[in-house]
Design an enzyme around this catalytic site. Structure first.
Site, PDB file in Angstrom:
ATOM      1  N   GLY A 147       6.419  -6.814   0.142  1.00 22.15           N
ATOM      2  CA  GLY A 147       5.715  -6.736   1.418  1.00 22.15           C
ATOM      3  C   GLY A 147       6.601  -7.190   2.557  1.00 22.15           C
ATOM      4  CB  CYS A 157      10.889  -1.388   1.578  1.00 24.62           C
ATOM      5  SG  CYS A 157      11.314  -0.793  -0.074  1.00 24.62           S
ATOM      6  CD  GLU A 207      11.347  -4.178  -1.797  1.00 30.39           C
ATOM      7  OE1 GLU A 207      11.864  -4.343  -0.666  1.00 30.39           O
ATOM      8  OE2 GLU A 207      10.486  -3.333  -2.029  1.00 30.39           O
ATOM      9  CG  LEU A 208      10.781 -10.146   1.256  1.00 29.50           C
ATOM     10  CD1 LEU A 208      11.242 -11.449   1.878  1.00 29.50           C
ATOM     11  CD2 LEU A 208       9.291 -10.188   0.939  1.00 29.50           C
ATOM     12  CD1 TRP A 236      -0.323  -1.512   3.175  1.00 35.81           C
ATOM     13  CD2 TRP A 236       0.532   0.538   3.369  1.00 35.81           C
ATOM     14  NE1 TRP A 236       0.400  -1.469   4.348  1.00 35.81           N
ATOM     15  CE2 TRP A 236       0.929  -0.220   4.495  1.00 35.81           C
ATOM     16  CE3 TRP A 236       0.956   1.862   3.284  1.00 35.81           C
ATOM     17  CZ2 TRP A 236       1.718   0.308   5.518  1.00 35.81           C
ATOM     18  CZ3 TRP A 236       1.750   2.388   4.300  1.00 35.81           C
ATOM     19  CH2 TRP A 236       2.112   1.612   5.401  1.00 35.81           C
ATOM     20  CG  ASN A 237       5.051   1.182   0.579  1.00 40.14           C
ATOM     21  OD1 ASN A 237       4.585   0.201  -0.015  1.00 40.14           O
ATOM     22  ND2 ASN A 237       6.345   1.410   0.646  1.00 40.14           N
TER      23      ASN A 237
END
Length: 500
Positions: free
Chosen positions: A235, A291, A257-258, A159-160
């Protein structure tokens, strides 16, 4: 410039499958909340496994049909046209996203605009995917490789930065010739549907870009679907582990991509004015909801007190407000769950011995009393192994700590399970490059922070993910190699005669 005035009417969004809006089969819906006001913003389809199946099969049909029938050059041009339409709709998309996630309109609009750069770059790569001829020892055989797309790619995005991260995820997949099914976050589902509508307007065939909204049921159905050939997920590390495990059961690949717990390292010879702006931008410009947030700041002891004092003064003066208004410098966090997480993690840090230097509490603004605002927060005194220093907050919370020398700070910087990004601030360029080699992070910035480009690879070490987004190598992760052998001679190869 402020955003265009939004409407207070409740929005209603269906799934977007095979070029048209499609309601959910069982009628289930969920609501999204405007984090600035706390009011209901709109409702969306709570997709079932059957809805996901419809979307995946539409994508599979488009993959085997019209999308594969187009030349790579033509596919690339359609992607470029899509980028133009997204950029032209940046005000609308930016407003929608700001109303759903609370980030500043200026940032959301900019991200919608630069999506065009990603689609132009990867659209241009579409007809530059080439195999090679292999010089075998057997001169009569022509052996060459062909790089082929995988099929249907599932893109699960957060969501960012919804538009930006969606395009980062799917542009290389489309350039490689795949089709996609997007599952956006429940917090920010609207812009993905808007993007898919613009894809059709650009001339991209129906079924190439599909959107299903919903939560865990939709996500699991997408990951488990037998026609999904690859998963691109952005996420949390916990969700990434689950997705990777499920994908592994089907022997399909993941690009993950964490999370991050990125260090911003400042040496005493750095330009303090430049550092102040960089550290603030790294953590508070997006309310920490990125992130790569520079959530751990390490300052060499000689400048520690002076720099911390300046940062505290700036943090206390940041103007919280409606993110649609130009005068606001920071908006709310995206959800009540994120607000509760910020409060909980700061409280635990204090219990563990940290000291609050700025913020550390929820803020209720006049006229926006129900908004999810959390004050820009600076903590000191947390140990390197404390929970707050090891785990991602994803909010406007900065931990500061002093260090002695390179060895000292490298040990602290590398002490977390994450390795997404890091910043180094120094006027000794030799030291900057040597630090970059020692830091266990996929991206290291020297005298800048939070910079990305469509042609530079991005991804993490350790628990921060698998694979790379952006750059030419991103396309390769959505391709598979076929080796073709052709005997050119007419000689009879007797199977019982061994030639030496």
């Amino acid at each position: 410039m402020s955003a265009p005035s939004g409407t207070t009417a409740l929005r209603h969004y269906a799934n977007y499958i095979n070029g048209r809006d499609q309601p959910g089969r069982d009628g289930g819906v969920f609501q999204s909340i405007n984090p600035t006001t706390g009011a209901i913003w709109g409702d969306f389809v709570e997709s079932s496994a059957a809805d996901v199946d419809t979307a995946v099969r539409a994508a599979h049909s488009a993959f085997e049909g019209p999308w594969s029938a187009l030349s790579p050059t033509r596919r690339g041009r359609l992607m470029m046209r899509w980028g133009e339409l997204i950029a032209a709709s940046a005000d609308k998309i930016g407003t929608i996203e700001t109303e759903q996630n609370g980030k500043l309109f200026a940032e959301m609009r900019t991200q919608a605009r630069v999506a065009q750069d990603w689609l132009t770059y990867f659209g241009g790569l579409a007809d530059k995917i080439e195999g090679r001829v292999i010089p075998l020892d057997r001169m009569s055989i022509l052996n060459y490789t062909v790089l082929e797309p995988l099929g249907v790619v599932a893109a699960i995005v957060p969501w960012n930065s919804p538009t930006f991260l969606t395009i980062m995820s799917i542009a290389p997949a489309l350039a490689a010739g795949n089709t996609v099914v997007i599952k956006p976050s429940e917090v920010t589902s609207a812009s993905a549907v808007e993007l898919a509508r613009l894809a059709e307007e650009a001339g991209i065939p129906p079924g190439v870009v599909n959107v299903v909204t919903g939560g865990r049921i939709a996500g699991e159905a997408l990951v488990d679907h037998p026609l999904v050939a690859k998963i691109s997920f952005t996420g949390s590390d916990a969700a990434g582990r689950t997705i990777a495990a499920r994908a592994g059961q089907r022997l399909i690949g993941c690009t993950l991509e964490l999370g991050g717990k990125s260090p911003n390292i400042v040496f005493d010879d750095a330009d303090i004015d430049q550092v102040e702006a960089g550290v603030l931008s790294g953590i508070f410009a997006a309310a920490g909801q990125t992130c790569v947030a520079g959530s751990r700041a390490f300052f060499q002891k000689k400048i520690y007190d002076r720099l911390v004092s300046r940062l505290v003064d700036r943090a206390n003066s940041i103007r919280l407000g409606d993110p649609l208004k130009a005068e606001s410098q920071m908006g709310p966090v995206a959800s009540s769950a994120q607000l509760a997480k910020d409060e909980r993690m700061v409280a635990q840090a204090v219990a563990d011995g940290a000291e609050i230097l700025a913020g550390g509490k929820r803020v209720r603004l006049e006229g926006l009393e129900n908004g999810y605002f959390y004050a820009p927060t600076i903590l000191q005194g947390a140990g390197s192994l404390d929970f707050i220093m090891q785990n991602e907050v994803f909010g406007p919370v900065l931990c500061v700590a002093p260090f002695e020398d390179e060895d000292d700070v490298v040990a602290m910087a590398n002490s977390t399970p994450f390795g997404l990004a890091a910043g180094v601030w120094t006027n000794d360029i030799r030291r900057g490059h040597l630090m970059a080699r020692r830091l266990r992070a996929g991206t290291v910035w020297i005298n800048t922070y939070r910079a990305l480009a469509f042609n530079s690879p991005f991804g993490g070490f350790k628990d921060s993910g698998l694979g790379r987004q952006n750059g030419a190598e991103a396309v390769n992760q959505f391709l598979q190699t076929k080796s073709v052998w052709c005997e050119l001679s007419r000689d009879i190869q007797d199977p019982f005669v061994i030639k030496t």
